[in-house]
Write an enzyme that holds these catalytic residues in place. Structure first.
Site, PDB file in Angstrom:
ATOM      1  N   TYR A  73       0.811  -1.154   0.116  1.00  0.00           N
ATOM      2  CA  TYR A  73       0.079  -0.081  -0.064  1.00  0.00           C
ATOM      3  C   TYR A  73       0.846   1.118   0.010  1.00  0.00           C
ATOM      4  O   TYR A  73       2.048   1.032   0.147  1.00  0.00           O
ATOM      5  CB  TYR A  73      -1.081   0.016   1.062  1.00  0.00           C
ATOM      6  CG  TYR A  73      -0.208   0.454   2.585  1.00  0.00           C
ATOM      7  CD1 TYR A  73      -0.316   1.684   2.994  1.00  0.00           C
ATOM      8  CD2 TYR A  73       0.017  -0.497   3.358  1.00  0.00           C
ATOM      9  CE1 TYR A  73       0.344   2.081   4.028  1.00  0.00           C
ATOM     10  CE2 TYR A  73       0.769  -0.201   4.546  1.00  0.00           C
ATOM     11  CZ  TYR A  73       0.671   1.107   4.963  1.00  0.00           C
ATOM     12  OH  TYR A  73       1.336   1.554   6.185  1.00  0.00           O
ATOM     13  N   CYS A  74       0.159   2.448  -0.599  1.00  0.00           N
ATOM     14  CA  CYS A  74       0.813   3.503  -0.383  1.00  0.00           C
ATOM     15  C   CYS A  74       0.000   4.588   0.065  1.00  0.00           C
ATOM     16  O   CYS A  74      -0.957   4.284   0.864  1.00  0.00           O
ATOM     17  CB  CYS A  74       1.388   3.941  -1.943  1.00  0.00           C
ATOM     18  SG  CYS A  74       2.716   5.230  -1.917  1.00  0.00           S
ATOM     19  N   TRP A  75      -0.247   5.984  -0.400  1.00  0.00           N
ATOM     20  CA  TRP A  75      -0.945   6.883   0.309  1.00  0.00           C
ATOM     21  C   TRP A  75      -2.458   6.597   0.109  1.00  0.00           C
ATOM     22  O   TRP A  75      -3.278   6.573   0.922  1.00  0.00           O
ATOM     23  CB  TRP A  75      -0.518   8.344  -0.547  1.00  0.00           C
ATOM     24  CG  TRP A  75      -1.477   9.336  -0.279  1.00  0.00           C
ATOM     25  CD1 TRP A  75      -1.481   9.978   0.809  1.00  0.00           C
ATOM     26  CD2 TRP A  75      -2.471   9.844  -1.119  1.00  0.00           C
ATOM     27  NE1 TRP A  75      -2.429  10.753   0.872  1.00  0.00           N
ATOM     28  CE2 TRP A  75      -3.196  10.918  -0.342  1.00  0.00           C
ATOM     29  CE3 TRP A  75      -2.782   9.692  -2.286  1.00  0.00           C
ATOM     30  CZ2 TRP A  75      -4.201  11.510  -0.847  1.00  0.00           C
ATOM     31  CZ3 TRP A  75      -3.887  10.407  -2.775  1.00  0.00           C
ATOM     32  CH2 TRP A  75      -4.787  11.221  -2.006  1.00  0.00           C
TER      33      TRP A  75
END
Length: 133
Positions: A73-75
């Site tokens: 996951y990221c932002w």
């Protein structure tokens, strides 16, 4: 029947997961955050591994267990960092999925977030919870 559409949506379900399914998976998966140290310190999924994308080639085997699926996951949905990280891990042979929505939707669903000051939980966003799908 539209075979191309079926293949497309089947592939998405095979290689993407959502926030609630990731939370439900618990310790059966390794959740990995690829954002900067500043973003990590601001808040991340509890129990996640911090592995900035640039460090994947050198550190992935040292910090990830190849016997467990990896969820990247990221932002959030406006960022493709988790996609790039998932691609890099797939190229290294990891069993990997991307968590759609990222930390933004994790927070919006009212799930706990670990910060350098402790664990916090926001009220769920009524536009995202309950989804019911």
């Amino acid at each position: 029947m539209n075979d191309a559409a079926i293949a497309f949506f089947a592939a998405r379900l095979a290689y993407q997961t959502d926030v609630s399914d990731t939370a439900a998976a618990g310790r059966t998966v390794t959740v990995v955050d690829f954002r900067s140290r500043a973003a990590w310190d601001q808040g991340h999924v509890p129990g996640a591994v911090h592995l900035p994308t640039a460090e994947i080639p050198d550190r992935a085997d040292a910090v990830l267990d190849r016997t467990r699926p990896v969820v990247t996951y990221c932002w959030g949905p406006g960022c493709n960092g988790a996609t790039r990280a998932a691609l890099a891990l797939a190229r290294l042979g990891f069993d990997v999925r991307e968590m759609i929505g990222g930390i933004e939707y994790w927070i919006r669903e009212g799930l706990p977030v670990e910060t350098r000051d402790g664990t916090v939980t926001a009220d769920p966003d009524p536009l995202t919870v309950p989804c019911g799908c």
